[in-house]
Scaffold this motif. Structure first.
Motif, mmCIF file in Angstrom:
data_model
loop_
_atom_site.group_PDB
_atom_site.id
_atom_site.type_symbol
_atom_site.label_atom_id
_atom_site.label_comp_id
_atom_site.label_asym_id
_atom_site.label_seq_id
_atom_site.Cartn_x
_atom_site.Cartn_y
_atom_site.Cartn_z
ATOM 1 N N LYS A 5 -14.621 60.716 -10.488
ATOM 2 C CA LYS A 5 -13.474 61.568 -10.794
ATOM 3 C C LYS A 5 -12.193 60.773 -10.569
ATOM 4 N N PHE A 6 -11.382 60.674 -11.602
ATOM 5 C CA PHE A 6 -10.122 59.941 -11.495
ATOM 6 C C PHE A 6 -8.970 60.855 -11.870
ATOM 7 N N LYS A 7 -7.853 60.629 -11.201
ATOM 8 C CA LYS A 7 -6.674 61.434 -11.533
ATOM 9 C C LYS A 7 -5.810 60.704 -12.557
ATOM 10 N N LEU A 8 -5.348 61.439 -13.539
ATOM 11 C CA LEU A 8 -4.463 60.841 -14.543
ATOM 12 C C LEU A 8 -3.044 60.791 -13.993
ATOM 13 N N TYR A 9 -2.331 59.716 -14.317
ATOM 14 C CA TYR A 9 -0.926 59.653 -13.935
ATOM 15 C C TYR A 9 -0.159 60.710 -14.695
ATOM 16 N N ARG A 10 0.862 61.210 -14.034
ATOM 17 C CA ARG A 10 1.713 62.194 -14.690
ATOM 18 C C ARG A 10 2.513 61.511 -15.791
ATOM 19 N N HIS A 11 2.504 62.106 -16.975
ATOM 20 C CA HIS A 11 3.260 61.498 -18.066
ATOM 21 C C HIS A 11 3.516 62.547 -19.142
ATOM 22 N N LYS A 12 4.608 62.341 -19.867
ATOM 23 C CA LYS A 12 4.942 63.259 -20.959
ATOM 24 C C LYS A 12 3.770 63.434 -21.909
ATOM 25 N N ILE A 119 -9.746 50.954 -21.899
ATOM 26 C CA ILE A 119 -9.119 49.662 -22.148
ATOM 27 C C ILE A 119 -8.552 49.126 -20.848
ATOM 28 N N PHE A 120 -8.608 47.830 -20.701
ATOM 29 C CA PHE A 120 -8.212 47.152 -19.463
ATOM 30 C C PHE A 120 -8.878 47.826 -18.278
ATOM 31 N N ASN A 121 -8.108 47.918 -17.228
ATOM 32 C CA ASN A 121 -8.702 48.473 -16.018
ATOM 33 C C ASN A 121 -8.588 49.978 -15.939
ATOM 34 N N ASN A 122 -7.320 50.420 -16.025
ATOM 35 C CA ASN A 122 -7.113 51.831 -15.729
ATOM 36 C C ASN A 122 -6.454 52.568 -16.882
ATOM 37 N N PHE A 133 -4.742 56.109 -15.698
ATOM 38 C CA PHE A 133 -5.272 56.881 -14.578
ATOM 39 C C PHE A 133 -5.406 56.016 -13.343
ATOM 40 N N SER A 134 -5.610 56.651 -12.215
ATOM 41 C CA SER A 134 -5.729 55.919 -10.972
ATOM 42 C C SER A 134 -7.187 55.536 -10.758
ATOM 43 N N LEU A 135 -7.469 54.244 -10.909
ATOM 44 C CA LEU A 135 -8.861 53.771 -10.809
ATOM 45 C C LEU A 135 -9.194 53.576 -9.336
ATOM 46 N N SER A 136 -9.688 54.643 -8.720
ATOM 47 C CA SER A 136 -9.887 54.592 -7.275
ATOM 48 C C SER A 136 -11.162 53.852 -6.893
ATOM 49 N N ARG A 150 -8.481 70.073 -16.217
ATOM 50 C CA ARG A 150 -7.228 70.366 -15.520
ATOM 51 C C ARG A 150 -7.508 71.348 -14.394
ATOM 52 N N ASN A 151 -6.689 71.281 -13.361
ATOM 53 C CA ASN A 151 -6.874 72.242 -12.271
ATOM 54 C C ASN A 151 -5.790 73.313 -12.358
ATOM 55 N N ASN A 152 -5.775 74.175 -11.347
ATOM 56 C CA ASN A 152 -4.825 75.294 -11.379
ATOM 57 C C ASN A 152 -3.375 74.850 -11.285
ATOM 58 N N LEU A 153 -3.171 73.614 -10.823
ATOM 59 C CA LEU A 153 -1.803 73.117 -10.698
ATOM 60 C C LEU A 153 -1.354 72.411 -11.965
ATOM 61 N N GLY A 154 -2.255 72.339 -12.949
ATOM 62 C CA GLY A 154 -1.907 71.661 -14.198
ATOM 63 C C GLY A 154 -2.077 70.158 -14.122
ATOM 64 N N GLU A 155 -2.695 69.663 -13.042
ATOM 65 C CA GLU A 155 -2.970 68.224 -12.955
ATOM 66 C C GLU A 155 -4.217 67.918 -13.769
ATOM 67 N N LEU A 156 -4.248 66.688 -14.317
ATOM 68 C CA LEU A 156 -5.382 66.337 -15.178
ATOM 69 C C LEU A 156 -6.281 65.299 -14.514
ATOM 70 N N PHE A 157 -7.568 65.437 -14.732
ATOM 71 C CA PHE A 157 -8.549 64.515 -14.157
ATOM 72 C C PHE A 157 -9.522 64.054 -15.225
ATOM 73 N N LEU A 158 -10.080 62.866 -15.008
ATOM 74 C CA LEU A 158 -11.163 62.390 -15.856
ATOM 75 C C LEU A 158 -12.450 62.480 -15.057
ATOM 76 N N LEU A 159 -13.472 63.087 -15.629
ATOM 77 C CA LEU A 159 -14.787 63.061 -15.002
ATOM 78 C C LEU A 159 -15.670 62.155 -15.861
ATOM 79 N N VAL A 160 -16.077 61.053 -15.272
ATOM 80 C CA VAL A 160 -16.862 60.074 -16.016
ATOM 81 C C VAL A 160 -18.290 60.088 -15.495
#
Ligand SMILES: [Zn+2]
Length: 373
Positions: A5-12, A119-122, A133-136, A150-160
């Motif tokens: 599970k990775f979190k996506l950076y906030r972006h337009k 592509i590339f790392n993250n 995204f944040s490649l933890s 997305r969660n209830n706060l509107g944050e986005l995640f990648l589930l790989v």
């Protein structure tokens, strides 16, 4: 299989992913409507492949739906199909068929092999956009599916999900134990160990209460109300993270120490009715799910005994059944052999005994461990 599970950076640009999730919701609701209408007209279940064909055709005309990759559309239809199959099997138990979902409550879409590229790392390309995204941690194995959630706060995640198989050298300890869940002590074992639920649970519960109170004081729909709601959701999230973290650690600890862990088959609904909210707070079901995952990975076994066995009421010394034992009694004295029994420890011993006797050789072999039953 391993899920990252990775979190996506906030972006337009993230709004495109929100659009895609919303468009998936629209497709989902359209499919549900078609299922319902089809059943009303023909009294039969709508075949998922026919539905896929129909939606694919429709998608060419509806521009909004093209926000979603064709594989994600298939996934929506498969999700509905799965829910219907569960409904067909368990409708006697009160399971309901899948129903319409509010767009706000619709949370994710899934892509299988196509529609994205790392592509590339993250960085990842989904559709025509590139997201960071944040490649933890490093992704090991071949990627099977990608879910944007997305969660209830509107944050986005990648589930790989990848096909990576973690290799564990099974440590055979030859030990098995029965475990009883309690309200005060989280787990009590048949070899007289007790695991307390950590203090931060109750601390966070107070925080939750405060957040709830603050929300109820605000005028619904006002900007202060939304702020308070976000805060409440954040507290919920904090609790769930801390709890899961603790569960994983505990599951690893227990599976290191024992080959077979025996539990009572849970009747969660019944327990909730009896004891109220607290049981769901402890979220035993989540713990067992995690424990089973860890056990399978390590070649250990989680075994269940029938929930109708009176594990608390039976004396573990002589087998006398105390029918009058109430839920409040933490300790009782056996009328037959005069032993004073601690409720949880006594139950754990009984669970271990029944569990060990109902273990089949196949179960044990499957767990690749040799135990003395
Ligand atoms: Zn007795």
């Amino acid at each position: 299989m391993k899920t990252y599970k990775f979190k996506l950076y906030r972006h337009k640009k993230n709004k495109y992913l929100h659009y895609s999730i919303n468009a998936s919701a629209s497709i989902y609701n359209h499919c549900i409507a078609l299922h319902k209408r089809y059943y009303k007209m023909f009294g039969k279940h709508l075949n998922q492949f026919r539905l896929m064909k129909h939606i694919a055709k429709l998608r060419k005309r509806i521009k909004y739906w093209q926000q979603v990759g064709s594989q994600a559309v298939q996934d929506v239809i498969q999700r509905i199909e799965k829910a219907y199959q569960i409904f067909f099997k368990q409708h006697q138990k009160g399971t309901r068929p899948p129903n319409f979902k509010k767009c706000r409550k619709y949370k994710s879409f899934t892509l299988k092999q196509a529609g994205y590229k790392f592509i590339f790392n993250n960085k990842i390309k989904i559709g025509k956009q590139v997201f960071k995204f944040s490649l933890s941690r490093k992704i090991k194995g071949k990627v099977k599916t990608l879910t944007v959630k997305r969660n209830n706060l509107g944050e986005l995640f990648l589930l790989v999900v990848t096909d990576y198989q973690q290799e564990h050298i099974p440590i055979v300890t030859g030990k098995n134990a029965g475990w009883d869940f309690g309200l005060k002590t989280f787990l009590t074992s048949s070899d007289s160990k007790s695991i307390e639920s950590p203090l931060f649970f109750s601390q966070l519960r107070n925080k939750l209460k405060a957040a709830n109170r603050s929300l109820s004081r605000k005028k619904k729909g006002s900007s202060n109300w939304y702020r308070a709601k976000d805060h409440l959701n954040r507290v919920y999230e904090q609790i769930s993270h801390k709890r899961r973290d603790w569960f994983w650690k505990l599951a690893n600890q227990l599976t290191d120490e024992y080959d077979v862990l025996i539990f009572e088959d849970l009747n969660l609904d019944g327990m909730k009715r009896l004891w109220g909210r607290k049981v769901s707070d402890l979220s035993l079901a989540t713990f067992l799910e995690i424990l089973e995952t860890v056990a399978t990975n390590k070649g250990k076994l989680v075994h269940y005994i029938d929930r109708f066995f009176p594990s608390s009421k039976t004396c573990s010394c002589c087998g006398y059944v105390n029918q009058k034992l109430s839920l409040q009694e933490r300790e009782w004295t056996c009328l037959q052999c005069n032993t004073t029994l601690d409720r949880d420890a006594n139950a754990a011993i009984n669970i271990q005994r029944v569990g060990a006797s109902t273990l089949k050789l196949g179960d044990v072999r499957q767990s690749q461990t040799a135990i003395s039953v």
